[in-house]
Design a protein around this motif. Structure first.
Motif, PDB file in Angstrom:
ATOM      1  N   ALA A 264      -0.277   6.281  -8.371  1.00 51.57           N
ATOM      2  CA  ALA A 264      -0.603   5.103  -9.182  1.00 51.57           C
ATOM      3  C   ALA A 264      -1.067   3.956  -8.291  1.00 51.57           C
ATOM      4  N   ARG A 265      -1.974   3.123  -8.816  1.00 55.16           N
ATOM      5  CA  ARG A 265      -2.523   2.002  -8.050  1.00 55.16           C
ATOM      6  C   ARG A 265      -1.782   0.711  -8.305  1.00 55.16           C
ATOM      7  N   LEU A 266      -1.003   0.645  -9.381  1.00 57.63           N
ATOM      8  CA  LEU A 266      -0.355  -0.613  -9.767  1.00 57.63           C
ATOM      9  C   LEU A 266       0.897  -0.296 -10.562  1.00 57.63           C
ATOM     10  N   ALA A 267       1.922  -1.138 -10.385  1.00 55.83           N
ATOM     11  CA  ALA A 267       3.126  -1.075 -11.216  1.00 55.83           C
ATOM     12  C   ALA A 267       3.350  -2.466 -11.811  1.00 55.83           C
ATOM     13  N   LEU A 289      10.850   0.204  -4.805  1.00 55.18           N
ATOM     14  CA  LEU A 289       9.545  -0.119  -5.382  1.00 55.18           C
ATOM     15  C   LEU A 289       8.606  -0.685  -4.327  1.00 55.18           C
ATOM     16  N   LEU A 290       9.119  -1.595  -3.501  1.00 57.17           N
ATOM     17  CA  LEU A 290       8.283  -2.166  -2.444  1.00 57.17           C
ATOM     18  C   LEU A 290       7.888  -1.103  -1.421  1.00 57.17           C
ATOM     19  N   ASP A 291       8.812  -0.186  -1.136  1.00 61.25           N
ATOM     20  CA  ASP A 291       8.508   0.897  -0.191  1.00 61.25           C
ATOM     21  C   ASP A 291       7.415   1.797  -0.752  1.00 61.25           C
ATOM     22  N   TRP A 292       7.496   2.140  -2.049  1.00 58.50           N
ATOM     23  CA  TRP A 292       6.441   2.968  -2.669  1.00 58.50           C
ATOM     24  C   TRP A 292       5.080   2.283  -2.582  1.00 58.50           C
ATOM     25  N   ALA A 293       5.037   0.976  -2.880  1.00 66.08           N
ATOM     26  CA  ALA A 293       3.762   0.254  -2.848  1.00 66.08           C
ATOM     27  C   ALA A 293       3.172   0.255  -1.441  1.00 66.08           C
ATOM     28  N   SER A 296       1.983   3.839  -0.518  1.00 66.00           N
ATOM     29  CA  SER A 296       0.936   4.393  -1.371  1.00 66.00           C
ATOM     30  C   SER A 296      -0.304   3.512  -1.420  1.00 66.00           C
ATOM     31  N   ASP A 297      -0.301   2.404  -0.675  1.00 68.96           N
ATOM     32  CA  ASP A 297      -1.423   1.482  -0.719  1.00 68.96           C
ATOM     33  C   ASP A 297      -1.651   1.000  -2.151  1.00 68.96           C
ATOM     34  N   ALA A 298      -0.551   0.754  -2.858  1.00 71.34           N
ATOM     35  CA  ALA A 298      -0.593   0.320  -4.254  1.00 71.34           C
ATOM     36  C   ALA A 298      -0.128  -1.137  -4.349  1.00 71.34           C
ATOM     37  N   TRP A 299      -0.139  -1.663  -5.567  1.00 66.87           N
ATOM     38  CA  TRP A 299       0.274  -3.046  -5.795  1.00 66.87           C
ATOM     39  C   TRP A 299       1.348  -3.108  -6.873  1.00 66.87           C
ATOM     40  N   VAL A 300       2.173  -4.148  -6.780  1.00 67.67           N
ATOM     41  CA  VAL A 300       3.171  -4.433  -7.808  1.00 67.67           C
ATOM     42  C   VAL A 300       2.827  -5.779  -8.430  1.00 67.67           C
ATOM     43  N   LEU A 301       2.752  -5.822  -9.754  1.00 68.84           N
ATOM     44  CA  LEU A 301       2.574  -7.097 -10.442  1.00 68.84           C
ATOM     45  C   LEU A 301       3.919  -7.489 -11.030  1.00 68.84           C
ATOM     46  N   GLU A 302       4.492  -8.546 -10.479  1.00 70.50           N
ATOM     47  CA  GLU A 302       5.823  -9.012 -10.877  1.00 70.50           C
ATOM     48  C   GLU A 302       5.685 -10.100 -11.933  1.00 70.50           C
TER      49      GLU A 302
END
Length: 490
Positions: A264-267, A289-293, A296-302
């Motif tokens: 996934a690219r975003l959470a 969650l931060l480790d996965w991002a 995985s070169d992904a982003w988290v939108l908080e």
């Protein structure tokens, strides 16, 4: 033109120059003064009407500026040959255009996907404004500092109205960006400088910007299940693939997300107060969650939509502030603290993304209303915002307690309502096997707003529940609402 056709009355209290301008306009529109007619000189008309020459000058000047009159140097003042009404209204078509039936609109694939999404259920639709119990997401209207806001608005307009009539940077009014950055650093532990703060039209626009800048069609996005359904429209519009990830007592189940779609690219998450269940994401899950991002070169939108309202202990710091290189975009809103009508929020993005987000915002709607931004900046920097939050925190804690006590008295066996340390609504759990949509319909017939939890689920079945907002509901109406809800559920 005879002066006797112009009637002025000094006893009405209306300025004579306004009366004269209106009388001349009426004569022009009625064609008593035909196009091209030369008017009397200001001196001659003032003598005939027995008014000052300035009165006539001001009346003529007004009609000249509005296009009813034209001046010719050395010749005089004339009625315009083309009146403003003709220049500002379209001529109706006389030719009949054959009617063609349009069977279906030609939507894009993404447009069709957005149009086919089920709307968020709103049992409040069509209800009288006085029925507040148990609406969610609405702050206390009687607690809004209307007089103070009005004074700030007046003062700001008087001081700098010229500056407020022009464009501002796409990222927003600089004083408001500084005020938000300072506030977030103190209240939420967010790591940012003002240049990283974008002022947006609420959380929904922040989500739309993030989807537009970070996602390609087909990209997978983790979304909480149950979760904030309106966010899904922005993701669908971007062509993203929603991946429902279950939520438990610790928040989003990161391991479940890894199993479902590790690429996934975003959470999109609500860690401080998960919507709609109200749980707080555990420290273990936050780190995962931060480790996965990062891996995985992904982003988290908080989405920190109502973190101001915590009633016990210190809140956990924002995800964004847990690491200097966290791949997190942080968004919040003033809708829950002040008013949803204000339509102002903020988005904090990593420095490397600032230019891209500003460019995207520039081509959507340029910027948010500047006057509202300027007044809000004053409201924050002068200390009113912090005082307002403190007052609302006390008020909402008291209203939650009233709701819980009334529910324990009258809803025993019908709805299990337990207190929470955060937020503006509670979850009322129905007995096993009870349909929460049917219960919500019963509540609506009783004049109540109680959203069913199932409306926020994408996959899987679970125990039914009703969501009960209390922030905007006076204590007396909370008690009465609980009584009506008990009768409806029986």
């Amino acid at each position: 033109m005879a002066a006797t056709s112009l009637v002025l009355d000094g006893s009405t209290g209306a300025p004579l120059q306004e009366q004269l301008a209106e009388a001349l306009r009426a004569a022009i529109l009625a064609e008593r003064l035909a196009p091209g007619t030369r008017l009397l000189s200001t001196r001659a008309l003032s003598e005939q009407l027995d008014v000052s020459r300035n009165t006539v000058l001001n009346a003529y000047s007004r009609l000249l500026s509005e296009g009813y009159l034209v001046g010719q140097t050395g010749s005089g003042t004339y009625v315009a040959r083309e009146l403003p009404e003709r220049l500002l209204s379209v001529r109706r078509a006389t030719a009949r255009v054959p009617e063609r039936r349009v069977d279906a609109p030609a939507l894009s694939k993404r447009g069709a996907a957005v149009a086919s999404m089920p709307p968020l259920e709103n049992p409040a639709a069509g209800m009288a404004p006085g029925h507040m119990a148990f609406r969610m997401g609405l702050p206390s209207l009687d607690g809004f500092p209307s007089e103070l806001w009005g004074r700030l608005l007046h003062t700001r307009w008087q001081r700098s109205w010229r500056d407020l009539m022009s464009h501002v940077p796409a990222a927003g009014h600089p004083p408001l960006r500084r005020a938000v950055a300072d506030y977030l650093a103190t209240a939420r532990g967010v790591r940012c400088v003002p240049e990283q703060v974008l002022i947006v039209n609420g959380t929904q626009q922040a989500l739309s910007l993030a989807a537009q800048v970070l996602l390609d069609p087909g990209d997978a996005v983790w979304v909480e299940d149950p979760g904030y359904v309106p966010a899904h429209g922005a993701l669908t519009a971007a062509g993203a693939t929603r991946i429902p990830v279950p939520v438990d007592a610790e928040g989003l189940d990161v391991e479940a997300g890894r199993r479902l779609r590790p690429d996934a690219r975003l959470a999109v998450v609500t860690p401080a107060h998960q919507f709609p269940l109200g749980v707080v994401m555990s420290e273990r899950r936050r780190k995962a969650l931060l480790d996965w991002a990062a891996r995985s070169d992904a982003w988290v939108l908080e989405d920190d939509y109502d973190s101001e309202f915590r009633y016990e202990g210190r809140p956990l710091p924002a995800l964004q502030g847990l690491a200097p290189d966290a791949r997190v975009l942080y968004t919040g809103t003033f809708s829950k603290v002040l008013s949803p009508a204000l339509r102002l929020g903020y988005l904090v993005v990593p420095e490397a993304l600032v230019d891209a987000f500003c460019a995207a915002r520039r081509y959507i709607d340029r910027h948010s209303p500047i006057l509202d931004q300027a007044v809000l900046a004053d409201f924050i920097t002068q200390g009113h915002f912090s005082r307002h939050v403190r007052r609302m925190r006390v008020l909402y804690a008291a209203r939650q307690q009233v709701l819980v006590e009334a529910a324990r008295r009258e809803l025993r066996g019908l709805l299990d309502v337990e207190p929470l340390h955060t937020g503006m609504h509670l979850v009322g759990w129905l007995p096993e096997g009870r349909d929460d949509r049917e219960a919500s319909e019963r509540a609506a017939k009783a004049g109540l707003v109680a959203n069913p939890l199932s409306a926020f689920r994408l996959h899987g079945q679970g125990r039914g529940a009703l969501l009960l907002g209390y922030a905007c509901v006076p204590e007396k109406e909370l008690v009465e609402g609980v009584s009506r809800l008990a009768r409806a559920l029986r």
